[in-house]
Design an enzyme around this catalytic site. Structure first.
Site, PDB file in Angstrom:
ATOM      1  N   ASP A  98     -40.345 -41.511 -10.241  1.00 60.78           N
ATOM      2  CA  ASP A  98     -39.531 -41.667  -9.040  1.00 60.78           C
ATOM      3  C   ASP A  98     -39.029 -40.280  -8.659  1.00 60.78           C
ATOM      4  O   ASP A  98     -38.509 -39.548  -9.499  1.00 60.78           O
ATOM      5  CB  ASP A  98     -38.338 -42.576  -9.371  1.00 60.78           C
ATOM      6  CG  ASP A  98     -37.942 -43.467  -8.219  1.00 60.78           C
ATOM      7  OD1 ASP A  98     -37.776 -42.934  -7.108  1.00 60.78           O
ATOM      8  OD2 ASP A  98     -37.775 -44.670  -8.430  1.00 60.78           O
ATOM      9  N   GLU A 263     -41.109 -44.783  -0.289  1.00 58.62           N
ATOM     10  CA  GLU A 263     -40.268 -45.968  -0.112  1.00 58.62           C
ATOM     11  C   GLU A 263     -39.782 -45.969   1.335  1.00 58.62           C
ATOM     12  O   GLU A 263     -39.072 -45.044   1.743  1.00 58.62           O
ATOM     13  CB  GLU A 263     -39.051 -45.956  -1.044  1.00 58.62           C
ATOM     14  CG  GLU A 263     -38.249 -47.242  -0.908  1.00 58.62           C
ATOM     15  CD  GLU A 263     -36.761 -47.135  -1.237  1.00 58.62           C
ATOM     16  OE1 GLU A 263     -36.129 -48.174  -1.461  1.00 58.62           O
ATOM     17  OE2 GLU A 263     -36.218 -46.010  -1.239  1.00 58.62           O
ATOM     18  N   HIS A 324     -36.440 -53.422  -7.623  1.00 60.24           N
ATOM     19  CA  HIS A 324     -35.114 -53.406  -8.229  1.00 60.24           C
ATOM     20  C   HIS A 324     -33.985 -53.462  -7.206  1.00 60.24           C
ATOM     21  O   HIS A 324     -32.822 -53.337  -7.582  1.00 60.24           O
ATOM     22  CB  HIS A 324     -34.978 -52.128  -9.070  1.00 60.24           C
ATOM     23  CG  HIS A 324     -35.049 -50.890  -8.214  1.00 60.24           C
ATOM     24  ND1 HIS A 324     -36.179 -50.538  -7.519  1.00 60.24           N
ATOM     25  CD2 HIS A 324     -34.110 -49.966  -7.905  1.00 60.24           C
ATOM     26  CE1 HIS A 324     -35.940 -49.438  -6.834  1.00 60.24           C
ATOM     27  NE2 HIS A 324     -34.688 -49.064  -7.054  1.00 60.24           N
ATOM     28  N   ASP A 325     -34.335 -53.606  -5.942  1.00 55.48           N
ATOM     29  CA  ASP A 325     -33.311 -53.692  -4.892  1.00 55.48           C
ATOM     30  C   ASP A 325     -33.251 -55.066  -4.235  1.00 55.48           C
ATOM     31  O   ASP A 325     -32.375 -55.304  -3.404  1.00 55.48           O
ATOM     32  CB  ASP A 325     -33.600 -52.651  -3.797  1.00 55.48           C
ATOM     33  CG  ASP A 325     -33.462 -51.216  -4.296  1.00 55.48           C
ATOM     34  OD1 ASP A 325     -32.569 -50.953  -5.119  1.00 55.48           O
ATOM     35  OD2 ASP A 325     -34.258 -50.358  -3.851  1.00 55.48           O
TER      36      ASP A 325
HETATM   37  C1  GLC Z   1     -33.524 -46.492  -2.899  1.00 59.35           C
HETATM   38  C2  GLC Z   1     -33.513 -47.072  -4.285  1.00 59.35           C
HETATM   39  C3  GLC Z   1     -32.185 -47.706  -4.532  1.00 59.35           C
HETATM   40  C4  GLC Z   1     -31.123 -46.643  -4.428  1.00 59.35           C
HETATM   41  C5  GLC Z   1     -31.194 -45.940  -3.074  1.00 59.35           C
HETATM   42  C6  GLC Z   1     -30.390 -44.701  -3.056  1.00 59.35           C
HETATM   43  O1  GLC Z   1     -33.443 -47.467  -1.937  1.00 59.35           O
HETATM   44  O2  GLC Z   1     -34.580 -47.957  -4.435  1.00 59.35           O
HETATM   45  O3  GLC Z   1     -32.125 -48.350  -5.769  1.00 59.35           O
HETATM   46  O4  GLC Z   1     -29.861 -47.198  -4.603  1.00 59.35           O
HETATM   47  O5  GLC Z   1     -32.505 -45.552  -2.780  1.00 59.35           O
HETATM   48  O6  GLC Z   1     -31.028 -43.701  -3.802  1.00 59.35           O
END
Ligand code: GLC
Ligand code: MG
Length: 534
Positions: A98, A263, A324-325
Site C-alpha cells: 500500500d 484506489e 477494509h473500508d
Molecule cells: C483510504 C483507505 C482508508 C483510509 C483512507 C485515508 O480510503 O482505504 O482505510 O482511512 O484512505 O488514508
C-alpha cells in the site's frame, strides 16, 4: 508479447493487523503472514496486497505514516519484510504494498518541520492557508472523517488541509520536492523486490490551485457520511491529477513487470480516466462498483455492460467485492448469495480482488462501544469500519487460532463454527467453492482472458458467456431464493455449481437454477445465437 502477470492474477487483500498474530500481542504481523503462506497457496491466489505496514502512530491504523521506509515494530522489522517477500516469491506469490502518498502522519518529521515556521524549507511540503478574511476556515472543504478539512495550527498561525484526520495532513503535490521524495519511496520498495503498489486515495492527490469552495450536493441523503453534503469538485479528481499519476507510473515502469493500482471512488466515467492517455496511468483503477450497486441481477447486468462499454481501448478491467473500508459482503447480501458473488467475482472479465476472510464468509461484527478502534466511527458513529476488520477465523480453538491472546478487535461470535479448519474439511463449503473457482479460472482460457458477452436474461438471473476462440463458457447466476429456468443456445456440460454437486451434468438447451445457485457450463463450440431467460 506475453500478457503481464497481473492480467491473469487473483489478488488477495490482507489487512495485516487481523490476519495472523505470531508474537502474542493480539495484533497480526508479518511473521504471521509468513506462517499462513501455505493457506494462500492452497487457496490459489496469485498476489497479496498488504494494507500499510509502515511506521505509524496508528491514528488511522497505518494510513498515517511517519516513516515511509520503515516497518512498524508492531508488524515486525524490515528483515521480516524481506523474509516475507522472499518466501512469498519462493511459492509463486507476488507482493503488492500500500502506498499512501496523499498525506503523512502529523508526526512525520516532514510535517514537524513544516509546521514549525512559515519560512522553513519544508513549509511548502504541506498545504497551508491563511484564515478567510474576517476569520474562519480558508474555505468550506470537508474532511472525509467528519468536520472541516482545515485545522488551525500554532505557532505559525495558519490552517493546514487534511482530507482525512487532522493527524493526516495532506502533502502538497504541486511541490516538485514532494514529488521527488515520494518517487524515491517507491523506488526504495521496488528495489527491494515488491511487485507493485495499491495507491491510497489517488484521486485526492492534487487540489484546486485557487481553493474554490465546493458546491452543495443536491443528492445528499440522511445517513450519508457528512462530507457527502458537498460535491468535491475542487478538492479531488482535478485535471492535473493525471499528470501525477503518469509520473507514478513512470517510476513503476523503471522496474520490470510491476503493477500500479489506484484506489478511486468515482463514477465509472471518471474512474476509467485513470487508465490515462495511451494507458500510461494506473494499470488498474480499482473498480468498486459491485460494492455500491444494489445486489440485484438487473442492476448488476447493467453495471457490467456500462463498465465494459466505458473501458478505453486496450484497458484491462478489474473487480473488487470487499475491502477494509466497506461492510462485509456476506452480511450485506447474505450467506447464500455470498456463494453467487464468489462465482460472479471469479468469472467476470478482468482481475478480481478478494478481501481476506470473504472466502469463508466472514460476517460484519458488531463492535461494542468500549472496543471501538476506528477513528471514523469515533467521529461519525454508525459508519465505522471495525466490523469488517476483525481477525481471520482459522480454527475453533482459542481466539480462532489468530492469536494466543485476546485480539485487538473482537472475533465474530460464530468463529467456532465458521473457520478455515472446518470449511476446509467440508467439500460443500464456501472456501472450497472459492478454491474450485480459482482453479477453474486458472485452467480455462475463457475465464482468464476471454471476451464477455451478456446472455439476455430477465428477472433474478444474470447470465453471460466468457469465450475465446476455442473455449466457451456460460455463467448463470440466480440472485434470488426462487427457482429459475434459462434457455441456453447450445448443449453443454456443467463444470461447477455453487452448490458443489452438479459437475458433469449434461444440459440440453435449458438450464434450471436452484435458489441462490450459480452454475458454470462448458458449451459446445458451434455458433449459436443468444436467447432469453424465462
Ligand atoms: C483510504 C483507505 C482508508 C483510509 C483512507 C485515508 O480510503 O482505504 O482505510 O482511512 O484512505 O488514508
Ligand atoms: Mg503480533
Amino acid at each position: 508479447m506475453a500478457d503481464p502477470w497481473w492480467k491473469s492474477a487473483v489478488l488477495y487483500q490482507i489487512y495485516p493487523r487481523s490476519f495472523q498474530d505470531s508474537d502474542a500481542d493480539g495484533i497480526g504481523d508479518l511473521r504471521g503472514i509468513i506462517e499462513r503462506l501455505p493457506y494462500l497457496v492452497e487457496l490459489g491466489v496469485d498476489a497479496l496486497w498488504l494494507s500499510p505496514i509502515f511506521a505509524s502512530p496508528m491514528a488511522d491504523f497505518g494510513y498515517d505514516i511517519s516513516d515511509y521506509t520503515a516497518v512498524d515494530p508492531l508488524f515486525g522489522s524490515l528483515a521480516d519484510f524481506d523474509a516475507l517477500l522472499r518466501e512469498a516469491h519462493a511459492v509463486g506469490l507476488k507482493v503488492v504494498l500500500d502506498f499512501v502518498p496523499n498525506h503523512t502522519s502529523a508526526e512525520h518529521p516532514w510535517f514537524r518541520e513544516s509546521r514549525a515556521s512559515r519560512d522553513g524549507p519544508k513549509r511548502d511540503w504541506y498545504i497551508w492557508r491563511d484564515g478567510a478574511l474576517g476569520g474562519g476556515k480558508p474555505n468550506n472543504w470537508l474532511s472525509e472523517f467528519g468536520g472541516s478539512a482545515w485545522t488551525y495550527d500554532d505557532p505559525a498561525g495558519q490552517y493546514y488541509y487534511h482530507a482525512f484526520l487532522a493527524a493526516q495532513p495532506d502533502l502538497n503535490w504541486r511541490n516538485p520536492a514532494v514529488r521527488a521524495a515520494m518517487h524515491d519511496v517507491m523506488r526504495f520498495w521496488l528495489g527491494r523486490g515488491v511487485d507493485g503498489f495499491r495507491v491510497d486515495v489517488i484521486w485526492h492527490l492534487i487540489k484546486d490551485d485557487q481553493f474554490r469552495d465546493n458546491p452543495p450536493n443536491p443528492d445528499f441523503c440522511a445517513g450519508d457520511p457528512p462530507h457527502r453534503r458537498q460535491l468535491p469538485l475542487y478538492s479531488a479528481d482535478r485535471p492535473e491529477v493525471h499528470e501525477l499519476v503518469r509520473e507514478l507510473r513512470s517510476v513503476v515502469d523503471e522496474f520490470p513487470e510491476r503493477l500500479l493500482i489506484g484506489e478511486i471512488y468515482l463514477p465509472l466515467d471518471r474512474l476509467v480516466k485513470y487508465y490515462g492517455r495511451d494507458l500510461a496511468g494506473v494499470h488498474l483503477p480499482f473498480n468498486f462498483s459491485l460494492l455500491e450497486t444494489p445486489w440485484d441481477a438487473r442492476a448488476v447486468a447493467r453495471l457490467i455492460d456500462r463498465y465494459e462499454a466505458l473501458l478505453p481501448e486496450g484497458a484491462w478491467p478489474n473487480w473488487v467485492l470487499g475491502n477494509h473500508d466497506r461492510p462485509r459482503v456476506a452480511s450485506r447480501i447474505g450467506q447464500a448469495q455470498a456463494r453467487v458473488a464468489a462465482m460472479l467475482l471469479l468469472t467476470l472479465r478482468g482481475t478480481p480482488t478478494l478481501y481476506y476472510g470473504d472466502e469463508i464468509g466472514l460476517l460484519q461484527v458488531a463492535i461494542p462501544a468500549e472496543r471501538v478502534q476506528d477513528p471514523f466511527e469515533k467521529n461519525v458513529p454508525g459508519l465505522g469500519r471495525d466490523g469488517c476488520r476483525t481477525p481471520m477465523q482459522w480454527g475453533a480453538c482459542a481466539f480462532a487460532g489468530f492469536s494466543e491472546v485476546s485480539p485487538w478487535l473482537p472475533l465474530a461470535e460464530n468463529f467456532a463454527g465458521n473457520n478455515v479448519a472446518c470449511q476446509g474439511a467440508d467439500p460443500a463449503s464456501l472456501l472450497n467453492l472459492y478454491r474450485r473457482l480459482i482453479g477453474l479460472r486458472r485452467r480455462r482460457p475463457a475465464l482468464r482472458r476471454g471476451a464477455y458477452r451478456p446472455l439476455q436474461a430477465v428477472g433474478d438471473v444474470l447470465a453471460y458467456f466468457r469465450e475465446t476462440e476455442d473455449d466457451r463458457l456460460l455463467v448463470a447466476l440466480n440472485f434470488d431464493g426462487g427457482r429459475a429456468a434459462l434457455t441456453i443456445p447450445s448443449p453443454g456440460t456443467v463444470m461447477l455449481s455453487s452448490s458443489g454437486d452438479r459437475a458433469g451434468e449434461d444440459v440440453v438447451y435449458s438450464l434450471t437454477l436452484r435458489p441462490h445457485e450459480g452454475v458454470i457450463v462448458a458449451l459446445g463450440l458451434g455458433r449459436t445465437e443468444p436467447t432469453s431467460a424465462n
